[in-house]
Write an enzyme that holds these catalytic residues in place. Structure first.
Site, short mmCIF file in Angstrom:
data_model
loop_
_atom_site.label_atom_id
_atom_site.label_comp_id
_atom_site.label_asym_id
_atom_site.label_seq_id
_atom_site.Cartn_x
_atom_site.Cartn_y
_atom_site.Cartn_z
CG PHE A 10 -1.69 1.27 1.06
CD1 PHE A 10 -2.82 1.28 0.48
CD2 PHE A 10 -1.36 2.39 1.96
CE1 PHE A 10 -3.83 2.43 0.40
CE2 PHE A 10 -2.24 3.46 1.95
CZ PHE A 10 -3.52 3.41 0.88
CG ASP A 51 5.87 4.08 1.43
OD1 ASP A 51 5.83 4.87 2.28
OD2 ASP A 51 4.89 3.63 0.75
CE LYS A 75 -0.06 7.05 6.45
NZ LYS A 75 -1.32 8.01 5.91
#
Length: 416
Positions: free
Chosen positions: A146, A233, A262
């Site tokens: 993801f 990531d 984030k």
């Protein structure tokens, strides 16, 4: 037109359902306030936050240092675009590159933008440094990844909900099983046009899937041997979430590029970044990539404050300690449970696996019961529940949350 005052959770949900696109399926909690590890709904009910906005609020909700940095900068200068210099961006870039140990930072806004940026940099590096023929570069990705939901990223996703009816898809990606260095080695040996390997050190959306120890180290070695960029990531797993500053730090791996987002802002503002050394990052020249808001003064001020909080409050260390307590206590419960068969994770990035099929409603029902008992979490992949609280959580609070979780699970014992 007047802006309606929200008087109840039911009213808020009805308004959103009517006027908003239905691209999410939220748990029916309408939140209006956050502080530290807690959130409150419109009616004033208090909850432990065990999602932390998908690890965006690692520093806790509304951390005063981060909020103050945002307010102070917003009152002074909020946006110039990159048509001009501003007096914060360079300061932020120097701070962040020294903080993470890279030469250069390219600022963006969202996690998906950071991944798209890394893909562009990787391809350009492949053509200009490695000598791969233009348009023939391939990037290896892991199954069940993801990395976002842009058109390019869903092109290499296994999530049919995110993919179906959004084609045609972007070519240039090779999918291999996650946690499988033999598969990686095979592709690298057979394909000379591989430019990079993009991987999550821990797969978050897949259900906090932690790879075998040594996987990341071996993958980096293979990439180095074949002159392929190792791209980590760390948007969910980074910034102290797993008990280290970056998840790759558990294996002392230094990626060629990392993507961050984030918690880079502590959840108060959209901030993301790609970091790399000069050999890689210098392929990007003026006009080849950018963003009006990327690198704006507010983002820079917020990110510096957010990273200082991680360092000064020793949140990586707290994440490691609290995560060990959390898994230890849940494993005691699992020994005699028919509902849960496993807890897995690192630091405060954890998940429990429910003894039911992916198409069942059990995990959702458990999350609804947790909500009623004062704790907010969300299922993923049908039968997995992620537990990722803010990293400021204390031992007393962790034990209270373990009690809420186990008492809630008790409600489902013998019903499956």
């Amino acid at each position: 037109m007047s802006v309606p005052a929200i008087k109840s959770s039911e009213e808020a949900i009805k308004i959103e359902e009517k006027y908003g696109a239905h691209n999410y399926h939220p748990l029916p909690a309408v939140l209006s306030k956050g502080e530290g590890v807690f959130m409150w709904d419109v009616e004033g009910k208090k909850y432990y936050d065990f999602l932390a906005a998908y690890s965006a609020v690692n520093q806790g909700h509304c951390h005063p240092k981060i909020v103050d940095a945002m307010i102070d900068q917003a009152k002074t200068l909020s946006l110039t675009s990159r048509a001009f210099y501003n007096d914060i961006l360079g300061k932020y870039e120097k701070f962040a590159t020294e903080y993470f140990g890279f030469d250069k930072l390219l600022p963006m806004n969202t996690g998906a933008e950071a991944v798209e940026t890394a893909i562009k940099i990787c391809r350009k590096w492949a053509y200009e440094r490695k000598g791969i023929p233009e348009t023939e570069a391939q990037i290896i990705v892991a199954e069940n990844n993801f990395h976002g939901r842009t058109t390019t990223i869903i092109s290499f996703s296994n999530d049919e909900g995110a993919r179906k009816n959004f084609g045609p898809y972007t070519p240039g990606f090779i999918k291999i099983p996650y946690d499988d260095t033999e598969a990686l080695q095979k592709v690298l040996e057979e394909n000379k046009n591989v430019a990079g390997f993009l991987v999550e050190p821990i797969q978050g959306e897949a259900g906090v899937y932690v790879p075998t120890e040594g996987y990341l180290r071996k993958a980096k070695e293979l990439c180095k041997k074949h002159n392929v960029l190792f791209i980590a990531d760390e948007i969910q797993s980074g910034i102290a979430r797993t008990g280290k500053l970056l998840a790759v730090d558990h294996e002392d791996v230094k990626p060629d590029m990392i993507t961050l987002g984030k918690a880079l802002s502590g959840g108060v503002y959209p901030v993301s970044a790609v970091l790399a050394n000069d050999e890689v990052m210098n392929v990007i020249q003026p006009g080849q990539h950018g963003s009006t808001f990327g690198g704006n003064p507010v983002a820079g001020a917020v990110a510096i404050a957010a990273l200082e909080v991680i360092r000064d409050e020793k949140l990586a260390e707290n994440s490691m300690k609290m995560g060990e307590i959390f898994r230890k206590e849940l494993n005691k419960y699992i020994e005699n449970s028919s509902v849960v068969h496993k807890v897995r994770g690192k630091g405060l990035m954890n998940a429990i696996l429910i003894n039911d099929s992916e198409d069942s409603s059990t995990a959702w029902d458990i999350c609804m019961a947790l909500k009623e008992n004062g704790l907010l979490a969300k299922p993923t992949h049908g039968n997995i529940i992620r537990f990722t609280p803010p990293l400021v959580i204390t031992e007393e609070q962790i034990m209270d949350c373990v009690s809420i979780i186990t008492k809630t699970l008790d409600q489902f014992e013998g019903k499956m």
